[in-house]
Scaffold this active site. Structure first.
Site, PDB file in Angstrom:
ATOM      1  N   HIS A 144      -1.491   5.936  -8.185  1.00 37.54           N
ATOM      2  CA  HIS A 144      -0.603   6.924  -8.810  1.00 37.54           C
ATOM      3  C   HIS A 144      -1.370   8.212  -9.100  1.00 37.54           C
ATOM      4  O   HIS A 144      -0.910   9.314  -8.761  1.00 37.54           O
ATOM      5  CB  HIS A 144      -0.044   6.331 -10.110  1.00 37.54           C
ATOM      6  CG  HIS A 144       0.620   7.318 -11.018  1.00 37.54           C
ATOM      7  ND1 HIS A 144       1.986   7.392 -11.163  1.00 37.54           N
ATOM      8  CD2 HIS A 144       0.105   8.274 -11.838  1.00 37.54           C
ATOM      9  CE1 HIS A 144       2.284   8.345 -12.033  1.00 37.54           C
ATOM     10  NE2 HIS A 144       1.154   8.896 -12.457  1.00 37.54           N
ATOM     11  N   GLU A 145      -2.535   8.098  -9.712  1.00 43.23           N
ATOM     12  CA  GLU A 145      -3.316   9.287 -10.067  1.00 43.23           C
ATOM     13  C   GLU A 145      -3.787  10.044  -8.829  1.00 43.23           C
ATOM     14  O   GLU A 145      -3.774  11.278  -8.799  1.00 43.23           O
ATOM     15  CB  GLU A 145      -4.515   8.887 -10.934  1.00 43.23           C
ATOM     16  CG  GLU A 145      -4.140   8.360 -12.309  1.00 43.23           C
ATOM     17  CD  GLU A 145      -3.294   9.340 -13.101  1.00 43.23           C
ATOM     18  OE1 GLU A 145      -3.501  10.563 -12.961  1.00 43.23           O
ATOM     19  OE2 GLU A 145      -2.418   8.884 -13.852  1.00 43.23           O
ATOM     20  N   HIS A 148      -1.351  12.468  -7.228  1.00 40.15           N
ATOM     21  CA  HIS A 148      -1.269  13.803  -7.822  1.00 40.15           C
ATOM     22  C   HIS A 148      -2.201  14.767  -7.092  1.00 40.15           C
ATOM     23  O   HIS A 148      -1.878  15.940  -6.889  1.00 40.15           O
ATOM     24  CB  HIS A 148      -1.667  13.752  -9.300  1.00 40.15           C
ATOM     25  CG  HIS A 148      -0.637  13.143 -10.195  1.00 40.15           C
ATOM     26  ND1 HIS A 148       0.697  13.460 -10.130  1.00 40.15           N
ATOM     27  CD2 HIS A 148      -0.756  12.242 -11.215  1.00 40.15           C
ATOM     28  CE1 HIS A 148       1.362  12.787 -11.055  1.00 40.15           C
ATOM     29  NE2 HIS A 148       0.511  12.045 -11.707  1.00 40.15           N
ATOM     30  N   GLU A 219       5.726  12.819 -12.086  1.00 38.85           N
ATOM     31  CA  GLU A 219       5.327  11.469 -12.474  1.00 38.85           C
ATOM     32  C   GLU A 219       6.149  10.427 -11.720  1.00 38.85           C
ATOM     33  O   GLU A 219       5.618   9.406 -11.265  1.00 38.85           O
ATOM     34  CB  GLU A 219       5.483  11.287 -13.986  1.00 38.85           C
ATOM     35  CG  GLU A 219       4.517  12.120 -14.826  1.00 38.85           C
ATOM     36  CD  GLU A 219       3.059  11.834 -14.514  1.00 38.85           C
ATOM     37  OE1 GLU A 219       2.733  10.680 -14.153  1.00 38.85           O
ATOM     38  OE2 GLU A 219       2.235  12.757 -14.620  1.00 38.85           O
TER      39      GLU A 219
END
Length: 302
Positions: A144-145, A148, A219
């Site tokens: 997930h990070e 970004h 997000e």
């Protein structure tokens, strides 16, 4: 030769929102600086130097300041072999360059990414997160990070937040710096000077709303990209549920220390269950995120 595009699922909705946000922020910036130049005609070189200098500082150093503020300490593969191993697997799976890897000494279970580009990216996990998550859950959070960084929304958020910071600074200067006292009150220019705090407040409010709308969508986009990349949306959902449940057990003083950096975190930290900050949260609700992951899980199982 240029590197091929990463295997993270592209998100046209995110791209469109980033472009729209940057366009509107740029438009606000032009209007804002135009008002300042009209009000302070004799001081335009100073205005341009200050605003330009702040923009450069915000773009080049805000990620480093944020990482320092959150206590990120870069670690080597020898110091954190499991964390590096997880990052290596994600990089191979997504075909992206490996970011710098860091650990923050904090019992608040969380993770974040900073950096203007893939070359300057840093991915950090807290010791609280590393203690609580299973390997497949940690992989989901780190994927997930890293999405970004791959989608470049970290850099966009850094730039987009600049105007709000600048508006706040100009408001303080106008209120307490004596700008309004430099001209007679019946002078049209003096009246214009008195409007600076009001214009700054409006600019700040619009900038705040634009960045919050982008932040919430990004997000959801990162959750979706991580779930599709790893093929295990249930692991990410489990991590979200576990981290959210553990937040209630963290001492209030630690949560308050983390709150200023919520825009960077995997899951926001709130010092109270009914915190006013939830109304202006940088993240969608836990229910929204879990519902999306459930739908992805259903689609993948077909």
């Amino acid at each position: 030769m240029p590197r091929a595009r990463s295997r993270y699922a592209p998100d046209r909705g995110l791209t469109g929102r980033m472009v729209t946000t940057m366009f509107l922020i740029g438009l606000l910036y032009v209007v804002f600086v135009g008002v300042l130049l009209a009000a302070l005609r004799g001081s335009w070189p100073i205005i341009l130097i200050i605003t330009g200098g702040m923009f450069v500082a915000q773009f080049w150093f805000s990620d480093k300041i944020a990482a320092y503020g959150m206590g990120a300490r870069e670690v080597t593969p020898e110091q954190a072999p499991e964390l590096h191993g997880t990052i290596d697997r994600i990089c191979a799976l997504a075909d992206v360059p490996k970011p710098r890897v860091a650990i923050a000494e904090s019992d608040v279970p969380n993770a974040f990414a900073t950096g203007r580009s893939e070359k300057t990216a840093l991915v950090c996990a807290t010791t609280g997160l590393l203690r609580r998550l299973e390997p497949e859950e940690l992989e989901g959070v780190l994927a997930h990070e890293m999405s970004h960084v791959a989608h470049r929304d970290v850099a966009v958020m850094t730039i987009a937040s600049f105007l709000g910071v600048l508006a706040g600074v100009i408001t303080r200067i106008a209120l307490w710096g004596g700008f309004a006292r430099s001209r007679p009150g019946n002078d049209p220019a003096g009246i214009l000077l008195l409007l600076i705090p009001l214009v700054s407040a409006v600019v700040y409010a619009i900038s705040f709303l634009l960045t919050r709308l982008l932040s919430r969508y990004r997000e959801l986009s990162a959750d979706r990209a991580a779930a599709l990349l790893t093929g295990r949306p249930s692991a990410l959902a489990s991590a979200l549920t576990k981290v959210s449940g553990q937040m209630a057990r963290i001492p209030t003083k630690d949560l308050r220390k983390a709150e200023p950096y919520n825009a960077f975190y995997f899951l926001p930290a709130f010092s109270a269950k009914e915190s006013l900050g939830r109304m202006f949260s940088t993240h969608p609700t836990l229910e929204q995120r879990l519902d999306q992951l459930s739908r992805i899980s259903t689609d993948l199982s077909r």
